[in-house]
Design a protein around this motif. Structure first.
Motif, PDB file in Angstrom:
ATOM      1  N   CYS A   1      42.424  47.387  38.237  1.00 19.35           N
ATOM      2  CA  CYS A   1      43.131  48.559  37.700  1.00 19.35           C
ATOM      3  C   CYS A   1      42.167  49.712  37.449  1.00 19.35           C
ATOM      4  O   CYS A   1      42.561  50.880  37.499  1.00 19.35           O
ATOM      5  CB  CYS A   1      43.851  48.192  36.407  1.00 19.35           C
ATOM      6  N   PHE A   2      40.915  49.396  37.155  1.00 19.29           N
ATOM      7  CA  PHE A   2      39.896  50.428  36.943  1.00 19.29           C
ATOM      8  C   PHE A   2      39.479  51.081  38.254  1.00 19.29           C
ATOM      9  O   PHE A   2      38.740  52.062  38.259  1.00 19.29           O
ATOM     10  CB  PHE A   2      38.654  49.825  36.285  1.00 19.29           C
ATOM     11  N   GLY A   3      39.908  50.509  39.392  1.00 18.39           N
ATOM     12  CA  GLY A   3      39.572  51.083  40.689  1.00 18.39           C
ATOM     13  C   GLY A   3      38.528  50.323  41.473  1.00 18.39           C
ATOM     14  O   GLY A   3      38.116  50.762  42.555  1.00 18.39           O
ATOM     15  N   HIS A   4      38.100  49.165  40.975  1.00  9.46           N
ATOM     16  CA  HIS A   4      37.090  48.383  41.682  1.00  9.46           C
ATOM     17  C   HIS A   4      37.742  47.461  42.710  1.00  9.46           C
ATOM     18  O   HIS A   4      38.865  47.001  42.521  1.00  9.46           O
ATOM     19  CB  HIS A   4      36.283  47.538  40.697  1.00  9.46           C
ATOM     20  N   LYS A   5      37.035  47.188  43.788  1.00 11.09           N
ATOM     21  CA  LYS A   5      37.473  46.191  44.751  1.00 11.09           C
ATOM     22  C   LYS A   5      36.979  44.839  44.276  1.00 11.09           C
ATOM     23  O   LYS A   5      35.770  44.604  44.165  1.00 11.09           O
ATOM     24  CB  LYS A   5      36.904  46.502  46.149  1.00 11.09           C
ATOM     25  N   VAL A   6      37.897  43.931  43.972  1.00  7.98           N
ATOM     26  CA  VAL A   6      37.546  42.654  43.368  1.00  7.98           C
ATOM     27  C   VAL A   6      37.862  41.511  44.324  1.00  7.98           C
ATOM     28  O   VAL A   6      38.983  41.412  44.839  1.00  7.98           O
ATOM     29  CB  VAL A   6      38.299  42.446  42.042  1.00  7.98           C
ATOM     30  N   HIS A   7      36.884  40.652  44.546  1.00 11.33           N
ATOM     31  CA  HIS A   7      37.056  39.439  45.328  1.00 11.33           C
ATOM     32  C   HIS A   7      36.891  38.253  44.384  1.00 11.33           C
ATOM     33  O   HIS A   7      36.011  38.263  43.523  1.00 11.33           O
ATOM     34  CB  HIS A   7      36.004  39.341  46.433  1.00 11.33           C
ATOM     35  N   VAL A   8      37.708  37.238  44.546  1.00  7.18           N
ATOM     36  CA  VAL A   8      37.623  36.032  43.721  1.00  7.18           C
ATOM     37  C   VAL A   8      37.451  34.818  44.620  1.00  7.18           C
ATOM     38  O   VAL A   8      38.240  34.613  45.550  1.00  7.18           O
ATOM     39  CB  VAL A   8      38.874  35.866  42.831  1.00  7.18           C
ATOM     40  N   LEU A   9      36.421  34.022  44.338  1.00  8.54           N
ATOM     41  CA  LEU A   9      36.223  32.751  45.007  1.00  8.54           C
ATOM     42  C   LEU A   9      36.657  31.665  44.038  1.00  8.54           C
ATOM     43  O   LEU A   9      36.105  31.540  42.939  1.00  8.54           O
ATOM     44  CB  LEU A   9      34.741  32.541  45.369  1.00  8.54           C
ATOM     45  N   ALA A  10      37.665  30.881  44.414  1.00  5.92           N
ATOM     46  CA  ALA A  10      38.195  29.857  43.507  1.00  5.92           C
ATOM     47  C   ALA A  10      38.903  28.776  44.307  1.00  5.92           C
ATOM     48  O   ALA A  10      39.177  28.938  45.503  1.00  5.92           O
ATOM     49  CB  ALA A  10      39.152  30.486  42.497  1.00  5.92           C
ATOM     50  N   HIS A  11      39.211  27.680  43.614  1.00  5.63           N
ATOM     51  CA  HIS A  11      39.966  26.592  44.238  1.00  5.63           C
ATOM     52  C   HIS A  11      41.321  27.127  44.697  1.00  5.63           C
ATOM     53  O   HIS A  11      41.937  27.968  44.016  1.00  5.63           O
ATOM     54  CB  HIS A  11      40.141  25.449  43.238  1.00  5.63           C
TER      55      HIS A  11
END
Length: 324
Positions: free
Chosen positions: A14-24
Motif C-alpha cells: 500500500c505504501f507503493g513498494h513492490k513486495v515479493h513473498v517466499l513461503a510454503h
C-alpha cells in the motif's frame, strides 16, 4: 509470524513498494494479488541443499533492495553473501537461545523490549507488532455473546499458552462472567476433559478457531493472557485497540504495555489465580487503569505505524556504509 508477514507485506505494498513473498504454498491465499507470491517447500529442513538452492535462485533473480527474513529458519537461509543483492534484515518473534543466524544479517528487528535487550547486533531496531483496528460489524466465525458480560482468551491450544492453568483458576474462583477460549490445537481434547472433570462447563467454553477475535474483544469485559512466554502477543495489541482491559502473566509485550497491577507476579498457577481474584471483582476500575494503554496503542500499535517504522529501518540500512 504468518499473520505478521501477511499484514506487513500488504501494508508495504500500500505504501507503493513492490513486495515479493517466499513461503510454503499453503499460505498463498493469505496474500492479495498485489503481492508477488513464490511457493517454496519450507517444510523441508533448513539444512536441505535443495531448499537453500531454491531460495537463493529466487533471490538472485529478484535482486531485491531488501531481503527480510521472518523467523530463525528464514534467517538461516539468507545468512550468507551468496543470498544477497541489497541489505538483509531479520525479525525475531520469540525468545531464542541463539541468534547466530541473525548476527550475519545487516539489521535485526525485535518485536519486544525483552527480545531487544537480549541482542548484541549493532544494528537492531525495536518495532512492536501492529494491527489494523477492525469495526464492530465484521463477520465472525462464531457468534459473539450479546446478553451477558464475558471474558476472553485467545491463542493456539498448546502447552505454552497454559490454558490448563487458566481453566483451573477460573473453576476455582467461579467468577460471575464466563470465559471463552478462542483457538484450536493439540490440547483441545485434554482441555475439554479438564473442563468436564472440574464441572466448569458453564464457566469455561472452548469456542474453537475464530477468524476475527477483534470483534469478540470489542464486546468482552476483560482479556486474559496466561502464556508461559511470548514474543509479542497480537491478542494484547488487538485487545488494547478494542479498549478491552487485559490481565496477563509477565510475558514480553505485557511487561512493556500494562500497569503492574494488571500483571501476575510470576508464571506460576497461584500467581495467575491471585491476579484474577484481585482484579475480576472490579472491572470498571481495571478498565480505567488502562486508559493510558489504550491511547498508546492507538498511536503506536497500528499496522501503519509498524510498517512505517519497518520502512524507515530499511532506508536506514540501505544508506548505511556498513555491511556484515
Amino acid at each position: 509470524m504468518e499473520k505478521h508477514t501477511a499484514d506487513l507485506s500488504e501494508e508495504l505494498a500500500c505504501f507503493g513498494h513492490k513486495v515479493h513473498v517466499l513461503a510454503h504454498p499453503e499460505y498463498k491465499d493469505r496474500f492479495s494479488p498485489a503481492i508477488a507470491f513464490h511457493p517454496v517447500p519450507f517444510h523441508w529442513s533448513r539444512r536441505n541443499p535443495l531448499l537453500k538452492l531454491r531460495v537463493r535462485q529466487i533471490l538472485r533473480k529478484l535482486s531485491a533492495h531488501v531481503v527480510h527474513a521472518q523467523g530463525n529458519k528464514a534467517a538461516a537461509l539468507i545468512a550468507g553473501p551468496e543470498s544477497r543483492a541489497g541489505v538483509t534484515v531479520g525479525t525475531i518473534h520469540g525468545t531464542k537461545s541463539s541468534h547466530r543466524y541473525f548476527d550475519k544479517l545487516d539489521g535485526v528487528i525485535a518485536v519486544s523490549s525483552g527480545i531487544y535487550r537480549a541482542l548484541s547486533h549493532p544494528h537492531t531496531k525495536l518495532i512492536h507488532n501492529g494491527v489494523k483496528p477492525r469495526q464492530n460489524g465484521n463477520k465472525t466465525t462464531h457468534a459473539v455473546p450479546e446478553t451477558q458480560a464475558f471474558a476472553v482468551a485467545v491463542g493456539r491450544l498448546e502447552p505454552v499458552k497454559q490454558f490448563d492453568k487458566l481453566i483451573t483458576a477460573w473453576a476455582t474462583l467461579k467468577p460471575e462472567l464466563p470465559l471463552y477460549i478462542l483457538g484450536d490445537g493439540s490440547e483441545a481434547g485434554r482441555l475439554t476433559t479438564q473442563i468436564q472433570r472440574l464441572g466448569a462447563d458453564s464457566l469455561v467454553k472452548l469456542t474453537g478457531y475464530e477468524e476475527n477475535p477483534a470483534a469478540w474483544l470489542q464486546q468482552a469485559s476483560v482479556c486474559v493472557i496466561s502464556s508461559e512466554r511470548e514474543g509479542f502477543p497480537y491478542v494484547l495489541v488487538e485487545a488494547l485497540l478494542a479498549r478491552c482491559p487485559v490481565l496477563s502473566t509477565p510475558v514480553n509485550g505485557a511487561l512493556e504495555l500494562l500497569p503492574a497491577e494488571s500483571l501476575a507476579a510470576s508464571n506460576e498457577p497461584d500467581a495467575l489465580q491471585a491476579l484474577l481474584s484481585e482484579q475480576l471483582g472490579d472491572l470498571e476500575s481495571l478498565k480505567k487503569s488502562q486508559e493510558v494503554c489504550f491511547e498508546r496503542a492507538l498511536k503506536e500499535l497500528t499496522l501503519e505505524a509498524m510498517a512505517s517504522r519497518t520502512e524507515a529501518f530499511y532506508c536506514e540500512l540501505l544508506k548505511a556504509p556498513h555491511r556484515v
